[in-house]
Design an enzyme around this catalytic site. Sequence first.
Site, short mmCIF file in Angstrom:
data_model
loop_
_atom_site.label_atom_id
_atom_site.label_comp_id
_atom_site.label_asym_id
_atom_site.label_seq_id
_atom_site.Cartn_x
_atom_site.Cartn_y
_atom_site.Cartn_z
N THR B 152 0.87 -1.19 0.00
CA THR B 152 0.00 0.00 0.00
C THR B 152 0.90 1.24 0.00
O THR B 152 1.41 1.60 -1.04
CB THR B 152 -0.98 0.00 1.19
OG1 THR B 152 -0.27 -0.20 2.39
CG2 THR B 152 -2.01 -1.11 1.02
N LYS B 178 4.03 -6.95 3.64
CA LYS B 178 3.78 -5.52 3.48
C LYS B 178 3.48 -4.96 4.87
O LYS B 178 3.09 -5.68 5.78
CB LYS B 178 2.59 -5.26 2.57
CG LYS B 178 1.28 -5.70 3.18
CD LYS B 178 0.11 -4.85 2.78
CE LYS B 178 0.41 -3.40 2.85
NZ LYS B 178 -0.13 -2.76 4.09
N THR B 189 -2.13 -2.57 6.52
CA THR B 189 -2.19 -3.85 7.18
C THR B 189 -0.82 -4.46 7.17
O THR B 189 -0.05 -4.23 6.26
CB THR B 189 -3.09 -4.80 6.34
OG1 THR B 189 -4.23 -4.10 5.93
CG2 THR B 189 -3.46 -6.03 7.11
N GLU B 275 5.62 4.23 7.88
CA GLU B 275 5.25 5.52 7.29
C GLU B 275 6.12 6.65 7.84
O GLU B 275 6.10 6.93 9.04
CB GLU B 275 3.77 5.80 7.52
CG GLU B 275 2.89 4.98 6.57
CD GLU B 275 1.41 5.15 6.81
OE1 GLU B 275 0.64 4.74 5.94
OE2 GLU B 275 1.03 5.68 7.87
N ASN B 400 -0.52 10.92 6.75
CA ASN B 400 -1.77 10.58 7.42
C ASN B 400 -2.74 11.73 7.62
O ASN B 400 -3.89 11.51 7.98
CB ASN B 400 -1.47 9.91 8.76
CG ASN B 400 -0.99 8.49 8.55
OD1 ASN B 400 -1.65 7.70 7.90
ND2 ASN B 400 0.19 8.19 9.05
N THR B 405 -10.46 11.54 2.73
CA THR B 405 -11.29 10.46 2.18
C THR B 405 -12.43 11.03 1.39
O THR B 405 -13.01 12.03 1.75
CB THR B 405 -11.86 9.58 3.31
OG1 THR B 405 -12.11 10.38 4.44
CG2 THR B 405 -10.89 8.49 3.65
#
Lengths: 405, 405
Positions: B152, B178, B189, B275, B400, B405
Amino acid sequence: MAKKQHITLPDGFTAAGVHCGIKSSAKQEDLAIIACEVNASTAILTTSNQLVGAPIEWCRELLPKGHGRIRGVVINSGCANVFTGEQGMEDVEDMAERTGKVLGVASDKVLVASTGLIGQRLPIKKVRTGITKAGKALSTTNDEAAARAILTTDTKTKSAVAKTKIGAKEITVAGIAKGSGMIAPSLATMIAVITTDANITGSALRTAVRNASKTSFNAVSVDSDTSTSDIVVAMASGKSRGKLISSRGAGYKEFSDALQEVCDKLAYAVVADGEGATKVIHVHVKGAASKGDAEAAARSIADSPLVKTAMHGADPNWGRIVVALGKSPAKLDPEQLAVSIGETAVFRGGMGVKLSAAKKQKLVKHLKGKDVEITADLGGGKGNFTVMTCDLSRNYIKINADYST
Amino acid sequence: MAKKQHITLPDGFTAAGVHCGIKSSAKQEDLAIIACEVNASTAILTTSNQLVGAPIEWCRELLPKGHGRIRGVVINSGCANVFTGEQGMEDVEDMAERTGKVLGVASDKVLVASTGLIGQRLPIKKVRTGITKAGKALSTTNDEAAARAILTTDTKTKSAVAKTKIGAKEITVAGIAKGSGMIAPSLATMIAVITTDANITGSALRTAVRNASKTSFNAVSVDSDTSTSDIVVAMASGKSRGKLISSRGAGYKEFSDALQEVCDKLAYAVVADGEGATKVIHVHVKGAASKGDAEAAARSIADSPLVKTAMHGADPNWGRIVVALGKSPAKLDPEQLAVSIGETAVFRGGMGVKLSAAKKQKLVKHLKGKDVEITADLGGGKGNFTVMTCDLSRNYIKINADYST
């Protein structure tokens, strides 16, 4: 002329805030004394961190039951006097003794609090000079100087006042606080000093402070780190001369309500001025199997970096909220769970709620505001709890990473 | 020609990674199949989050004891299929059925994993097309395409290989993973797929995976958030044709060591590519009253935003480490506590250690490296635990917060 603004509004108190050189800038006050003209009925709450600074040890020794009679408190910023060994405790005793002299009492009538860098010795000569200077400045016109003197990376002073009537007597409760993340540059602290002219026993005052803190100071989180120096000091002069308030007697309820108002306002101010904060997030959990479950669930949301960054970006990312609930130990049935942000329901029946364009717009508008409300109804009981936190921004990283000890 | 690189190195496996349109960029693979030519002895570990996605529910239903016989696993990225209601489970069944057709088995021989956005339905038509395409591409030359297809916000693929001898037979253990924070853009995830040609029972494989994960996948933290989709799948083809390994029999130790090596490497890769991460922080706690205490203490340090930002800034701020220890539930005596960063002792006997200029320079050099070691000896027992985490940077906030969204 300056006048009483907050902590000296209750009868019987004076305050001073001076610069003595712990902080480098001569413009920044770094030492405060808040004094009562009598031995005040006093209660303290101290940090839950297992490791504490010498000032906390001193206060706990003076008031082993958390309450007693105290003449005043001396607070310095710029140096937390934590992990400083025996020398640290000697320096605390020195501060208490000198402040006692200034106030005309023994050192065991003086509480000490320190905030700022940890692991470094206090510049005790400067502190001594500062105490003498502050002693001369004690008055009812220096409230804001005292409020400034306890700050570290805080960007503004924090104060609150509430008045109430107990029988025919008006009483005043006031307070100042500092907060701002836990580190600034090395470690900051939540410190609050509350003054009141209510006539209340030490043990009743302690009960009231403990209860008020549960939903205020103990229900906020900036970054989930707990300092070694956190303290709340409440001093009651009794100057309102009402009937002595005990924890079950007349007036206790009225006093507690006023105290709660002051603690709530100070706690809000601490969160709103958290390191790098741009908004306050109110996390309400209800319908939990127990109060403990509600608190665990609320803290799991409030401490999630993913929720905090989403709120910073005004992102209606309910997934992060639900995931944070799922990782908490609180009992949870996704089918019963309902989550809303502001007035907008976003999760229900195990799924996201489909939002119309208008509803989505309303939601984003709420998220862009200064205060964001997140409500999670677990649908499984009567437990509820509210936690306040702030968003997580680049500035938090800047403040905490770009400094080198 | 491309060749076996990792997950098809163990005999009996093929892999494919294709783009089917879940991710917008045509260059990004978003669907992978890893298949065994026989029904592989298979073990799974799934997330501890109370709320899980439909794929996790499916895998748990197929393997209620955590192990059994499986022909293959289909994984998509770009959409996690979490909080998608009954439709979500129908889509999982659809994926399993179609993959089963491609592999010539019933749907109950196919595990399903998904990662990416949560709360959105899978674009199931695209996924179906992707499965057909991947089925045709299954080979021993597509390992890296499969490794890419499960990513991702990861910036690179993660793979590991270990070989060992069990008796005279060489066996191979390989894996891909991942990770990358938990959100990307909405929720990522930790997914790992491990292949081996060892001949091992499902229950022994499960025991080995569970044990290896304790100190690898379960001992890492990027941001303390736990996803709804985490899964580790281990498949053993048995093609090495050695004597069947049980959890107490010959060969188990050798197999476990090789598995541990693969899990450790993948876990490290997940943290290193967290991240916004610029470095890996290894937190070692020893001398704790119990293993549980050691873990609690290590996690308290690893999850502290203040420690993570200090490490990001290469700031030798031992105060934050000690404070994080103090807020943990682990039993602690500050006088017995010793903390070092790299090889430099920084805290001892309740105080900071005075460092010479040379020692301070050495310390800062260590802090500026890619791997930072923090060791806390609580001096109170034999419990020890190590957690790996990454630093907290502006980029974490950027990734983040700046997405809507």
